[in-house]
Design an enzyme around this catalytic site. Structure first.
Site, PDB file in Angstrom:
ATOM      1  N   ASP A  40       1.012  -1.094  -0.042  1.00 57.44           N
ATOM      2  CA  ASP A  40      -0.109   0.068  -0.026  1.00 57.44           C
ATOM      3  C   ASP A  40       0.761   1.059   0.022  1.00 57.44           C
ATOM      4  OD1 ASP A  40      -2.010   1.646   0.190  1.00 57.44           O
ATOM      5  OD2 ASP A  40      -2.773   1.064   2.223  1.00 57.44           O
ATOM      6  N   HIS A  88      -0.635   4.561  -0.183  1.00 59.48           N
ATOM      7  CA  HIS A  88      -1.491   5.645   0.332  1.00 59.48           C
ATOM      8  C   HIS A  88      -1.368   6.969  -0.782  1.00 59.48           C
ATOM      9  CE1 HIS A  88      -2.525   5.180   4.741  1.00 59.48           C
ATOM     10  NE2 HIS A  88      -2.712   3.910   4.169  1.00 59.48           N
ATOM     11  N   GLU A 142      -1.292  -0.976  -4.191  1.00 56.08           N
ATOM     12  CA  GLU A 142      -2.579  -0.282  -3.664  1.00 56.08           C
ATOM     13  C   GLU A 142      -2.274   1.394  -3.715  1.00 56.08           C
ATOM     14  OE1 GLU A 142      -4.404  -1.915  -0.333  1.00 56.08           O
ATOM     15  OE2 GLU A 142      -5.054   0.141   0.345  1.00 56.08           O
ATOM     16  N   GLU A 194     -10.294   2.739  -1.462  1.00 62.12           N
ATOM     17  CA  GLU A 194     -10.905   3.060  -0.190  1.00 62.12           C
ATOM     18  C   GLU A 194     -11.350   4.558  -0.144  1.00 62.12           C
ATOM     19  OE1 GLU A 194      -6.775   1.972   1.333  1.00 62.12           O
ATOM     20  OE2 GLU A 194      -6.810   3.885   2.472  1.00 62.12           O
ATOM     21  N   ASP A 218     -14.701   0.581   0.664  1.00 58.87           N
ATOM     22  CA  ASP A 218     -15.046   0.316   2.298  1.00 58.87           C
ATOM     23  C   ASP A 218     -16.519   0.245   2.588  1.00 58.87           C
ATOM     24  OD1 ASP A 218     -15.120   0.888   5.014  1.00 58.87           O
ATOM     25  OD2 ASP A 218     -12.998   1.344   5.011  1.00 58.87           O
ATOM     26  N   HIS A 235     -11.663  -2.571   1.667  1.00 57.98           N
ATOM     27  CA  HIS A 235     -10.832  -1.957   2.520  1.00 57.98           C
ATOM     28  C   HIS A 235     -11.533  -2.209   4.023  1.00 57.98           C
ATOM     29  CE1 HIS A 235      -9.879   2.192   4.577  1.00 57.98           C
ATOM     30  NE2 HIS A 235      -8.559   1.857   4.247  1.00 57.98           N
TER      31      HIS A 235
HETATM   32 MG    MG Z   1      -4.960   1.638   1.850  1.00 57.26          MG
END
Ligand code: MG
Length: 381
Positions: A183, A185, A209, A235, A257, A284
């Protein structure tokens, strides 16, 4: 039967729960939250509840329409998360009224167990080998990690090398038969992402991700075309309309999510949309037990499901963990890295209401950290 009462509970470590009660005493639970903005979502739930009081709880689709569209202004994390939690609670009530788990109401189970992954390494990855070893010993077949902390606008050679080194260390512990997901971000930016994805490809990540921020979704087709690594995102997307462009961009995995993207109703539809693009669902869920229970119900009923995030032992869970607010931990007792399907009605969990009410009296003020680059400017967390 009519909805008689809607309550919210701000509980550690960083969650918000809602409880919907009918006039004949059926109770459903939901988890409407935006991490770091829980109090704002609480206000949104209070306002949206005006639409529900006095209404038949079983008209879920109609309530979803009114809750998402009835205020004229729509979408975004706060409103979509408020709707999400209320939607979960309505499905929980429906399951109890019909005496069936939510996955049965969604068309019945398509699998008997759901593969889950664990987090390793925290926000700024460290102690990785040790943590991966612990997860493998606990039976997990996949882990997810941040591979970078705050990263320069175009990563230095040292930053790029550190990313590759960390993922390589994890791959070495896992061996070829288990998976690592990575991930970012949105910390990389497209230029760095192209470079890093190429270097990570030989380590065969399950997916990478948020290589770029959600607002830079127009850059995804180039990243998809640039290499073989499956890309995942979602997400920070809140409904079908926002998933359509990333699906047409060619991402392999969508990550709505259950507590942000309109709840069980909308994530079920996002999964179907993804299926038409040959993309897989990996919800998520670094959140609490209600959100995870809702995720698992969707996973049991979704053919194009890949893997489920879950927060047991995650770095955010200080003062309370996934099991702090459930009476029976069985639904979250993972066997060989999988959640096993149960047949309890609704979301399939029993919330410990006494613990929730006591925790709400303590509350929380969890906030996302704000990071800075060495020159003092804002850095993506
Ligand atoms: Mg994430």
């Amino acid at each position: 039967m009519k909805i008689a009462r809607v309550e919210t509970f701000l509980v550690p470590p960083r969650w918000l729960f809602c409880r919907v009660e009918t006039d004949d005493g059926v109770v459903g639970w939901g988890e409407p939250v935006v991490e770091g903005r829980a109090e704002v979502v609480r206000g949104a739930v209070d306002v949206l509840a005006e639409h529900l009081l006095g209404q038949d709880p079983l008209r879920i689709q109609d309530h979803w329409q009114v809750l998402t569209k009835g205020g004229f202004y729509r979408g975004g994390p706060v409103l979509s998360s408020a709707v999400a939690g209320l939607d979960q609670a309505l499905w929980d009530i429906a399951g109890q009224v019909y005496g069936a788990p939510v996955h049965a109401l969604l068309g019945g189970p398509v699998r008997d167990r759901v593969r889950v992954y664990s987090w390793v390494g925290g926000d700024e990855p460290g102690r990785l080998r040790e943590q991966v070893t612990e997860q493998v010993e606990a039976g997990f077949t996949a882990v997810k990690m941040n591979a970078a902390g705050a990263t320069s606008p175009i990563a230095t050679a040292a930053e790029t090398a550190a990313v590759v080194e960390r993922v390589a260390a994890v791959r070495e512990v896992l061996g070829p038969g288990r998976d690592v997901a990575v991930d970012f971000h949105g910390r990389l930016g497209a230029a760095t992402a192209r470079r890093v994805l190429a270097e990570l490809a030989p380590l065969h990540p399950l997916f990478v991700e948020e290589p770029v921020l959600p607002e830079h979704g127009h850059l995804l087709p180039g990243l998809v075309a640039a290499g073989p690594v499956p890309l995942a995102t979602g997400e920070r997307l809140y409904g079908r309309a926002e998933f359509l462009p990333v699906l047409t961009a060619g991402v392999a995995v969508v990550q709505p999510d259950l507590s942000h993207a309109g709840g069980i109703s909308e994530v079920h539809r996002i999964a179907s949309l993804a299926e038409t693009y040959g993309a897989l669902l990996a919800p998520h869920c670094p959140l609490g037990p209600i959100s995870l229970a809702a995720s698992l119900q969707v996973a049991f009923a979704t053919p194009n499901f890949l893997i489920q995030e879950q927060s047991r032992g995650i770095h955010y869970n200080k003062d309370a963990d996934l099991l702090s607010y459930v009476v029976d931990p069985t639904p979250f007792r993972f066997v060989d890295g999988h959640a096993v399907r149960g047949d309890a009605p609704g979301l399939g969990i029993t919330v410990d209401e006494k613990a929730v009410r006591a925790a709400d009296r303590r509350g929380h003020t969890w906030r996302n950290p704000v990071w800075r680059h060495p020159d003092g400017s804002f850095a993506e967390w």
